[in-house]
Write a protein that holds these residues in place. Structure first.
Motif, PDB file in Angstrom:
ATOM      1  N   GLU A  58      13.650   3.263 -73.769  1.00 14.91           N
ATOM      2  CA  GLU A  58      13.712   3.299 -75.236  1.00 14.91           C
ATOM      3  C   GLU A  58      14.186   4.661 -75.733  1.00 14.91           C
ATOM      4  N   ILE A  59      14.973   4.633 -76.782  1.00 18.90           N
ATOM      5  CA  ILE A  59      15.289   5.852 -77.524  1.00 18.90           C
ATOM      6  C   ILE A  59      14.732   5.645 -78.930  1.00 18.90           C
ATOM      7  N   SER A  60      13.750   6.441 -79.280  1.00 19.72           N
ATOM      8  CA  SER A  60      13.062   6.271 -80.559  1.00 19.72           C
ATOM      9  C   SER A  60      13.350   7.461 -81.466  1.00 19.72           C
ATOM     10  N   CYS A  61      13.080   7.266 -82.742  1.00 13.64           N
ATOM     11  CA  CYS A  61      13.177   8.368 -83.693  1.00 13.64           C
ATOM     12  C   CYS A  61      11.774   8.933 -83.862  1.00 13.64           C
ATOM     13  N   ASP A  62      11.577  10.179 -83.454  1.00 16.57           N
ATOM     14  CA  ASP A  62      10.261  10.809 -83.517  1.00 16.57           C
ATOM     15  C   ASP A  62      10.100  11.696 -84.745  1.00 16.57           C
ATOM     16  N   GLN A  63      10.899  11.441 -85.760  1.00 19.45           N
ATOM     17  CA  GLN A  63      10.815  12.201 -87.004  1.00 19.45           C
ATOM     18  C   GLN A  63      10.839  11.218 -88.171  1.00 19.45           C
ATOM     19  N   MET A  64       9.830  11.300 -89.045  1.00 18.96           N
ATOM     20  CA  MET A  64       9.793  10.400 -90.190  1.00 18.96           C
ATOM     21  C   MET A  64      11.077  10.552 -90.998  1.00 18.96           C
ATOM     22  N   CYS A  65      11.847   9.466 -91.116  1.00 20.08           N
ATOM     23  CA  CYS A  65      13.190   9.577 -91.687  1.00 20.08           C
ATOM     24  C   CYS A  65      13.435   8.596 -92.833  1.00 20.08           C
ATOM     25  N   GLY A  66      12.391   7.919 -93.312  1.00 18.59           N
ATOM     26  CA  GLY A  66      12.589   6.989 -94.415  1.00 18.59           C
ATOM     27  C   GLY A  66      11.778   5.719 -94.237  1.00 18.59           C
ATOM     28  N   ASN A  67      11.972   4.787 -95.142  1.00 19.29           N
ATOM     29  CA  ASN A  67      11.187   3.552 -95.138  1.00 19.29           C
ATOM     30  C   ASN A  67      11.389   2.720 -93.874  1.00 19.29           C
ATOM     31  N   GLY A  68      12.568   2.784 -93.295  1.00 15.59           N
ATOM     32  CA  GLY A  68      12.854   1.980 -92.105  1.00 15.59           C
ATOM     33  C   GLY A  68      12.664   2.735 -90.806  1.00 15.59           C
ATOM     34  N   HIS A  69      11.930   3.842 -90.857  1.00 12.25           N
ATOM     35  CA  HIS A  69      11.732   4.676 -89.661  1.00 12.25           C
ATOM     36  C   HIS A  69      11.172   3.868 -88.487  1.00 12.25           C
ATOM     37  N   TYR A  70      10.240   2.975 -88.790  1.00 21.40           N
ATOM     38  CA  TYR A  70       9.575   2.190 -87.739  1.00 21.40           C
ATOM     39  C   TYR A  70      10.557   1.353 -86.923  1.00 21.40           C
ATOM     40  N   SER A  71      11.686   0.990 -87.509  1.00 23.13           N
ATOM     41  CA  SER A  71      12.637   0.084 -86.852  1.00 23.13           C
ATOM     42  C   SER A  71      13.754   0.831 -86.124  1.00 23.13           C
ATOM     43  N   MET A  72      13.720   2.147 -86.160  1.00 29.55           N
ATOM     44  CA  MET A  72      14.823   2.923 -85.580  1.00 29.55           C
ATOM     45  C   MET A  72      14.614   3.082 -84.071  1.00 29.55           C
ATOM     46  N   LYS A  73      14.987   2.047 -83.361  1.00 31.48           N
ATOM     47  CA  LYS A  73      14.815   2.019 -81.909  1.00 31.48           C
ATOM     48  C   LYS A  73      16.130   1.644 -81.245  1.00 31.48           C
ATOM     49  N   GLY A  74      16.478   2.382 -80.218  1.00 34.81           N
ATOM     50  CA  GLY A  74      17.666   2.071 -79.431  1.00 34.81           C
ATOM     51  C   GLY A  74      17.283   1.780 -77.986  1.00 34.81           C
ATOM     52  N   ILE A  75      18.204   1.243 -77.236  1.00 32.68           N
ATOM     53  CA  ILE A  75      17.972   0.889 -75.839  1.00 32.68           C
ATOM     54  C   ILE A  75      18.857   1.751 -74.943  1.00 32.68           C
ATOM     55  N   ILE A  76      18.303   2.167 -73.815  1.00 29.73           N
ATOM     56  CA  ILE A  76      19.068   2.906 -72.807  1.00 29.73           C
ATOM     57  C   ILE A  76      19.120   2.059 -71.543  1.00 29.73           C
ATOM     58  N   GLU A  77      20.320   1.762 -71.103  1.00 30.15           N
ATOM     59  CA  GLU A  77      20.508   1.029 -69.849  1.00 30.15           C
ATOM     60  C   GLU A  77      20.933   2.028 -68.771  1.00 30.15           C
ATOM     61  N   VAL A  78      20.088   2.185 -67.766  1.00 31.48           N
ATOM     62  CA  VAL A  78      20.436   3.039 -66.626  1.00 31.48           C
ATOM     63  C   VAL A  78      20.972   2.136 -65.523  1.00 31.48           C
ATOM     64  N   VAL A  79      22.199   2.378 -65.110  1.00 31.69           N
ATOM     65  CA  VAL A  79      22.882   1.511 -64.146  1.00 31.69           C
ATOM     66  C   VAL A  79      23.469   2.358 -63.022  1.00 31.69           C
ATOM     67  N   THR A  80      24.011   1.692 -62.023  1.00 28.36           N
ATOM     68  CA  THR A  80      24.699   2.396 -60.949  1.00 28.36           C
ATOM     69  C   THR A  80      26.086   2.832 -61.436  1.00 28.36           C
ATOM     70  N   GLN A  81      26.736   3.693 -60.660  1.00 28.10           N
ATOM     71  CA  GLN A  81      28.061   4.169 -61.053  1.00 28.10           C
ATOM     72  C   GLN A  81      29.060   3.024 -61.119  1.00 28.10           C
ATOM     73  N   ALA A  82      28.986   2.114 -60.177  1.00 34.95           N
ATOM     74  CA  ALA A  82      29.909   0.975 -60.162  1.00 34.95           C
ATOM     75  C   ALA A  82      29.701   0.097 -61.392  1.00 34.95           C
ATOM     76  N   GLU A  83      28.423  -0.143 -61.749  1.00 34.10           N
ATOM     77  CA  GLU A  83      28.133  -0.962 -62.933  1.00 34.10           C
ATOM     78  C   GLU A  83      28.601  -0.259 -64.209  1.00 34.10           C
ATOM     79  N   PHE A  84      28.455   1.057 -64.238  1.00 29.72           N
ATOM     80  CA  PHE A  84      28.902   1.797 -65.421  1.00 29.72           C
ATOM     81  C   PHE A  84      30.424   1.740 -65.553  1.00 29.72           C
ATOM     82  N   ASP A  85      31.101   1.925 -64.434  1.00 32.90           N
ATOM     83  CA  ASP A  85      32.569   1.875 -64.473  1.00 32.90           C
ATOM     84  C   ASP A  85      33.053   0.504 -64.944  1.00 32.90           C
ATOM     85  N   LEU A  86      32.385  -0.556 -64.486  1.00 28.34           N
ATOM     86  CA  LEU A  86      32.753  -1.907 -64.898  1.00 28.34           C
ATOM     87  C   LEU A  86      32.503  -2.095 -66.397  1.00 28.34           C
ATOM     88  N   TRP A  87      31.347  -1.594 -66.871  1.00 29.47           N
ATOM     89  CA  TRP A  87      31.032  -1.708 -68.300  1.00 29.47           C
ATOM     90  C   TRP A  87      32.046  -0.922 -69.136  1.00 29.47           C
TER      91      TRP A  87
END
Length: 359
Positions: free
Chosen positions: A285-314
């Protein structure tokens, strides 16, 4: 209605406490103030010991019940985060030992030295030795912890290795934008006044800069490679945000107009962490750890850790953002030449070739 009920309950509790206090005063008058005070002190002394025992048991039970729900059992998912974990454990051990010792002494003294006719309290206003001890020892301990923290901080924010994957992370209300440099390995220039979401320019890329032509822009999900250093170049499009990476034990402010950086090396792919945690739905998860407004609670991103081959393909499947802004420039949208056009072109060239042979 619920608010009125809550206020009524609070008022009722205060009235009950007030009445108990008044009743206690009347009992003291009847029994004699001194005798009543001594009895209360004795009761309070036993209550202090009971509170100490129950409190320590509560701390132990809570630790047993909730420790498995924290991020600590699985360790850091980055090499650099291991230093943060070790620093955290040192801090917990030092403060935990001090907490237990001081609480035991505090509550035991409250019981042992309660009011007694055979003992008189002794007060002293000043003691140099004690003041030096309780000032110097905490100062040394805190200095050591601060030095360890600064050493780790400088390691995370120093120059990343030359082979590091660079990802530009931009926060906005309320989401994340990620940019990858293309084949030229350089990010194109951008200007906030050029931001135009309607025309697929989320970052304000300057299209006159050719380095922007191969930059890839994605939202909400960032792809990085296991065992390869990744440098995050962090900024914000509007207000102050904070890039929180709890599984990697790192965080950094995202400030408008002032880029910040940090780097780390992932240890496990997302697939490996699903097996390690026993959670098939696990996500970095990549979260926002600073209160940034009414929608702060929903500010979440995803981090996909993959192999080099999978990254190159993506990466090979991604299109530069330039083509999203200018679809007519996308080679995939170019119309191939029709067969009729090819035949007419061949016919036009044939006479010229015949004339050349005759000469």
């Amino acid at each position: 209605m619920s608010m009125f009920f809550t206020i009524a309950v609070i008022v009722l509790v205060f009235l009950i406490i007030f009445q108990i206090a008044k009743a206690s005063e009347y009992v003291s008058v009847l029994k004699g103030e001194e005798k009543s005070r001594k009895q209360q002190n004795k009761v309070n002394g036993f209550l202090m010991v009971g509170f100490l025992v129950l409190g320590l048991i509560g701390v132990y039970v809570c630790n047993k019940m909730l420790y498995g729900k924290t991020l600590l059992p699985h360790g850091s998912a980055s090499v650099q985060g291991e230093k943060v974990d070790s620093m955290l454990w040192v801090t917990l051990i030092v403060t935990g030992v001090v907490f237990i010792i001081t609480q035991i002494i505090l509550f035991w003294f409250a019981y042992k030295y309660q009011e007694n006719d055979k003992r008189k309290a002794f007060y002293f206003p000043h003691n140099n030795t004690m003041e030096v001890v309780w000032t110097v020892i905490p100062a040394i301990a805190l200095t050591v912890l601060v030095v360890i923290g600064l050493r780790n901080w400088f390691a995370f924010t120093s120059d990343a290795p030359k082979n590091a994957l660079q990802v530009e992370v931009t926060g906005k209300q309320f989401g994340w934008i990620f940019r990858y440099a293309g084949k030229d390995k350089e990010f194109g220039k951008k200007y906030f006044r050029n931001i135009d979401e309607a025309n697929s320019n989320l970052l304000g890329q300057i299209w006159d800069d050719s380095k922007n032509f191969d930059d890839v822009v994605v939202t909400q999900t960032m792809y990085i490679v296991k065992d390869k250093p990744v440098k995050l170049i962090i900024g914000s499009r509007d207000v102050v945000h904070d890039v929180g990476l709890p599984h990697f034990r790192l965080k950094m402010d995202a400030v408008p107009g002032t880029p910040t950086t940090l780097w780390f090396t992932p240890k496990y792919t997302t697939k490996e962490m699903k097996e390690k945690t026993g959670n098939p739905n696990f996500q970095y998860e990549i979260s926002c750890d600073q209160m940034c407004g009414n929608g702060h609670y929903s500010m979440k991103g995803i981090i996909e850790v993959v192999t080099q081959a999978e990254f190159d393909l993506w990466m090979a499947k991604q299109k530069p953002n330039y083509y999203a802004a200018f679809p007519d420039k996308d080679p995939a949208n170019q119309q191939p030449a029709t067969p009729a056009a090819k035949d007419s072109a061949s016919t036009a060239k044939a006479p010229a070739a015949t004339e050349k042979v005759k000469m």
